[in-house]
Design a protein around this motif. Structure first.
Motif, PDB file in Angstrom:
ATOM      1  N   ALA A   1       0.823  -1.223   0.000  1.00 27.53           N
ATOM      2  CA  ALA A   1       0.000   0.000   0.000  1.00 27.53           C
ATOM      3  C   ALA A   1       0.853   1.267   0.000  1.00 27.53           C
ATOM      4  N   PHE A   2       1.727   1.387  -0.984  1.00 28.71           N
ATOM      5  CA  PHE A   2       2.606   2.555  -1.071  1.00 28.71           C
ATOM      6  C   PHE A   2       1.826   3.873  -1.117  1.00 28.71           C
ATOM      7  N   ASP A   3       0.585   3.820  -1.627  1.00 22.74           N
ATOM      8  CA  ASP A   3      -0.181   5.057  -1.778  1.00 22.74           C
ATOM      9  C   ASP A   3      -0.556   5.694  -0.439  1.00 22.74           C
ATOM     10  N   ILE A   4      -0.633   4.890   0.627  1.00 19.05           N
ATOM     11  CA  ILE A   4      -0.967   5.450   1.942  1.00 19.05           C
ATOM     12  C   ILE A   4       0.160   5.279   2.950  1.00 19.05           C
ATOM     13  N   ALA A   5       1.268   4.678   2.527  1.00 23.12           N
ATOM     14  CA  ALA A   5       2.398   4.488   3.446  1.00 23.12           C
ATOM     15  C   ALA A   5       2.899   5.848   3.934  1.00 23.12           C
ATOM     16  N   GLY A   6       3.161   5.922   5.216  1.00 28.12           N
ATOM     17  CA  GLY A   6       3.660   7.160   5.804  1.00 28.12           C
ATOM     18  C   GLY A   6       2.580   8.104   6.278  1.00 28.12           C
ATOM     19  N   THR A   7       1.325   7.757   6.057  1.00 26.20           N
ATOM     20  CA  THR A   7       0.221   8.625   6.485  1.00 26.20           C
ATOM     21  C   THR A   7      -0.365   8.220   7.829  1.00 26.20           C
ATOM     22  N   GLY A   8      -0.053   7.000   8.281  1.00 22.19           N
ATOM     23  CA  GLY A   8      -0.640   6.501   9.522  1.00 22.19           C
ATOM     24  C   GLY A   8      -2.045   5.975   9.358  1.00 22.19           C
ATOM     25  N   LYS A   9      -2.546   5.914   8.118  1.00 21.70           N
ATOM     26  CA  LYS A   9      -3.931   5.490   7.870  1.00 21.70           C
ATOM     27  C   LYS A   9      -4.094   3.974   7.747  1.00 21.70           C
ATOM     28  N   ALA A  10      -3.009   3.242   7.587  1.00 20.12           N
ATOM     29  CA  ALA A  10      -3.107   1.795   7.338  1.00 20.12           C
ATOM     30  C   ALA A  10      -3.843   1.089   8.476  1.00 20.12           C
ATOM     31  N   ASN A  11      -4.773   0.225   8.096  1.00 19.72           N
ATOM     32  CA  ASN A  11      -5.571  -0.532   9.072  1.00 19.72           C
ATOM     33  C   ASN A  11      -4.763  -1.728   9.565  1.00 19.72           C
ATOM     34  N   HIS A  12      -4.651  -1.875  10.876  1.00 17.68           N
ATOM     35  CA  HIS A  12      -3.844  -2.959  11.450  1.00 17.68           C
ATOM     36  C   HIS A  12      -4.676  -4.177  11.844  1.00 17.68           C
ATOM     37  N   ALA A  13      -5.965  -4.193  11.476  1.00 18.42           N
ATOM     38  CA  ALA A  13      -6.820  -5.330  11.845  1.00 18.42           C
ATOM     39  C   ALA A  13      -6.285  -6.638  11.286  1.00 18.42           C
ATOM     40  N   ASN A  14      -5.776  -6.591  10.054  1.00 20.65           N
ATOM     41  CA  ASN A  14      -5.250  -7.800   9.432  1.00 20.65           C
ATOM     42  C   ASN A  14      -4.021  -8.317  10.158  1.00 20.65           C
ATOM     43  N   MET A  15      -3.161  -7.404  10.613  1.00 16.83           N
ATOM     44  CA  MET A  15      -1.980  -7.808  11.370  1.00 16.83           C
ATOM     45  C   MET A  15      -2.384  -8.426  12.712  1.00 16.83           C
ATOM     46  N   LEU A  16      -3.380  -7.861  13.363  1.00 14.28           N
ATOM     47  CA  LEU A  16      -3.863  -8.457  14.615  1.00 14.28           C
ATOM     48  C   LEU A  16      -4.401  -9.862  14.381  1.00 14.28           C
ATOM     49  N   SER A  17      -5.128 -10.058  13.262  1.00  9.09           N
ATOM     50  CA  SER A  17      -5.635 -11.393  12.935  1.00  9.09           C
ATOM     51  C   SER A  17      -4.492 -12.367  12.699  1.00  9.09           C
ATOM     52  N   ALA A  18      -3.440 -11.912  12.003  1.00  9.06           N
ATOM     53  CA  ALA A  18      -2.279 -12.768  11.741  1.00  9.06           C
ATOM     54  C   ALA A  18      -1.579 -13.145  13.041  1.00  9.06           C
ATOM     55  N   ILE A  19      -1.452 -12.192  13.943  1.00  4.23           N
ATOM     56  CA  ILE A  19      -0.832 -12.459  15.236  1.00  4.23           C
ATOM     57  C   ILE A  19      -1.646 -13.472  16.037  1.00  4.23           C
ATOM     58  N   ASP A  20      -2.966 -13.299  16.049  1.00  5.67           N
ATOM     59  CA  ASP A  20      -3.836 -14.232  16.773  1.00  5.67           C
ATOM     60  C   ASP A  20      -3.716 -15.647  16.204  1.00  5.67           C
ATOM     61  N   TYR A  21      -3.743 -15.751  14.861  1.00  6.13           N
ATOM     62  CA  TYR A  21      -3.664 -17.068  14.228  1.00  6.13           C
ATOM     63  C   TYR A  21      -2.291 -17.691  14.462  1.00  6.13           C
ATOM     64  N   ALA A  22      -1.252 -16.868  14.434  1.00  2.94           N
ATOM     65  CA  ALA A  22       0.107 -17.375  14.660  1.00  2.94           C
ATOM     66  C   ALA A  22       0.234 -17.994  16.038  1.00  2.94           C
ATOM     67  N   ARG A  23      -0.360 -17.384  17.033  1.00  2.00           N
ATOM     68  CA  ARG A  23      -0.254 -17.922  18.393  1.00  2.00           C
ATOM     69  C   ARG A  23      -1.021 -19.240  18.520  1.00  2.00           C
ATOM     70  N   ILE A  24      -2.123 -19.366  17.786  1.00  2.00           N
ATOM     71  CA  ILE A  24      -2.863 -20.629  17.795  1.00  2.00           C
ATOM     72  C   ILE A  24      -2.027 -21.728  17.153  1.00  2.00           C
ATOM     73  N   VAL A  25      -1.456 -21.430  15.990  1.00  2.00           N
ATOM     74  CA  VAL A  25      -0.638 -22.410  15.273  1.00  2.00           C
ATOM     75  C   VAL A  25       0.606 -22.779  16.079  1.00  2.00           C
ATOM     76  N   ALA A  26       1.246 -21.774  16.664  1.00  2.00           N
ATOM     77  CA  ALA A  26       2.480 -22.021  17.414  1.00  2.00           C
ATOM     78  C   ALA A  26       2.243 -22.938  18.612  1.00  2.00           C
ATOM     79  N   ALA A  27       1.059 -22.885  19.163  1.00  2.00           N
ATOM     80  CA  ALA A  27       0.753 -23.701  20.337  1.00  2.00           C
ATOM     81  C   ALA A  27       0.271 -25.107  19.969  1.00  2.00           C
ATOM     82  N   ALA A  28       0.013 -25.347  18.690  1.00  2.00           N
ATOM     83  CA  ALA A  28      -0.510 -26.642  18.242  1.00  2.00           C
ATOM     84  C   ALA A  28       0.625 -27.617  17.973  1.00  2.00           C
ATOM     85  N   PRO A  29       0.454 -28.906  18.221  1.00  2.00           N
ATOM     86  CA  PRO A  29       1.495 -29.891  17.946  1.00  2.00           C
ATOM     87  C   PRO A  29       1.748 -30.025  16.456  1.00  2.00           C
ATOM     88  N   ARG A  30       2.999 -30.178  16.042  1.00  2.00           N
ATOM     89  CA  ARG A  30       3.308 -30.302  14.624  1.00  2.00           C
ATOM     90  C   ARG A  30       3.117 -31.715  14.098  1.00  2.00           C
TER      91      ARG A  30
END
Length: 326
Positions: A293-322
């Motif tokens: 999203a270069f068009d909005i980079a540096g404006t502070g407008k980027a939505n971080h909801a997707n990053m929060l979802s990735a973090i939540d899913y990562a913690r679920i996966v990390a805790a699961a047996p491989r």
């Protein structure tokens, strides 16, 4: 609260990656932040901090009380925001390489990746199709699979960043079967047996050969082989109806035959919350499902909801047996 250790790569430092990272970390409780290490540059994070007003502290010194940063040297000064740059492309690859080292050595349990720019990466001489191909190369894996996960719709891809013509050629019995199996194993690892549907590759699955015979020659045999292994899978089902059925609760996972067939429905129903999960690697990796999203980079407008979802899913996966028996 998970105690799994997660490495977050900065992504392309000229894009919105640093901004969504600092916003997401700022939204977490202080105790949770201690389980994260950002692989990148303190300077880039502090720049994002100023833009977003998150007032976080970062340090490459362990035990400082600030958010930990695994500092990775870049070739030159920090790239300008919002511009395609080979320096930024090279830096983004260096971050990923370092994060893979941490994961392969067991120092972290999962990687979360911020977005990279494929043009910048290739300008820097790293000729990969994106994270998926680069991670397979770095981990010595023959191939990997892209799973897009959201609350009500999940899809795993037979092929991703290739032309449509090449995607059709890649939809072999072996590859479709391997994709079904990868999705099946992933859901077992998360504690449940998935109801899987395979999307057809031709309109109406070829309509008895009128619109192509790939569905009957390649997809149907792969489904039968998977069913013989005890996997709960049906198909091929016409792609113009299977996603609506899955979204309505009939299936837990849809096997998409090519990039847009899986990405369009996910981005329609879960644009801000869907995450990208790499399967078939010796490490765990989750990513946001958006670009730099270069068009909005540096404006502070980027939505971080997707990053929060990735973090939540990562913690679920990390805790699961491989090692889960399929």
């Amino acid at each position: 609260m998970s105690t799994s250790r997660v490495a977050v790569t900065l992504g392309d430092p000229a894009g919105v990656g640093p901004e969504v990272i600092v916003k997401a970390l700022a939204a977490l409780p202080q105790a949770d932040r201690e389980n994260f290490v950002v692989v990148g540059n303190v300077e880039a994070l502090e720049r994002a901090n100023r833009v977003t007003g998150t007032e976080l502290r970062f340090s490459a010194t362990p035990g400082s009380g600030a958010i930990a940063v695994d500092e990775v040297a870049i070739d030159g000064s920090l790239p300008d925001i919002g511009k395609v740059s080979p320096v930024a492309g090279d830096a983004s690859v260096r971050y990923i390489k370092r994060a893979v080292e941490l994961a392969m050595s067991g120092e972290v349990d999962c990687i979360v990746t911020a977005p990279i720019n494929k043009e910048a990466m290739n300008l820097a001489g790293h000729h990969f199709d994106g994270h998926t191909g680069l991670l397979a190369h770095l981990t010595g894996s023959k191939s990997s699979f892209m799973l897009l996960a959201s609350e009500r719709l999940n899809t795993i891809h037979v092929s991703t960043h290739v032309s449509l013509r090449t995607a059709i050629d890649r939809a072999t019995v072996e590859r479709v079967l391997a994709t079904i199996e990868a999705g099946h194993r992933h859901f077992l690892r998360l504690g449940r047996k998935a109801r899987i549907a395979v999307a057809g590759i031709n309109p109406h699955c070829g309509e008895g050969g009128l619109f192509g015979d790939e569905d009957t020659k390649f997809l149907a045999p792969a489904v039968e082989l998977a069913r013989a292994k005890g996997i709960d899978v049906v198909g091929p089902i016409s792609a113009d109806t299977v996603y609506a059925r899955a979204y309505g609760g009939a299936f837990d996972l849809v096997v998409a035959q090519y990039h847009d067939q899986g990405h369009i429905p996910i981005k329609l129903v879960a644009f801000e919350t869907a995450v990208n999960v790499s399967l078939g690697l010796p490490i765990d990796r989750v990513s946001v499902d958006h670009g730099t999203a270069f068009d909005i980079a540096g404006t502070g407008k980027a939505n971080h909801a997707n990053m929060l979802s990735a973090i939540d899913y990562a913690r679920i996966v990390a805790a699961a047996p491989r090692n889960v028996a399929a």
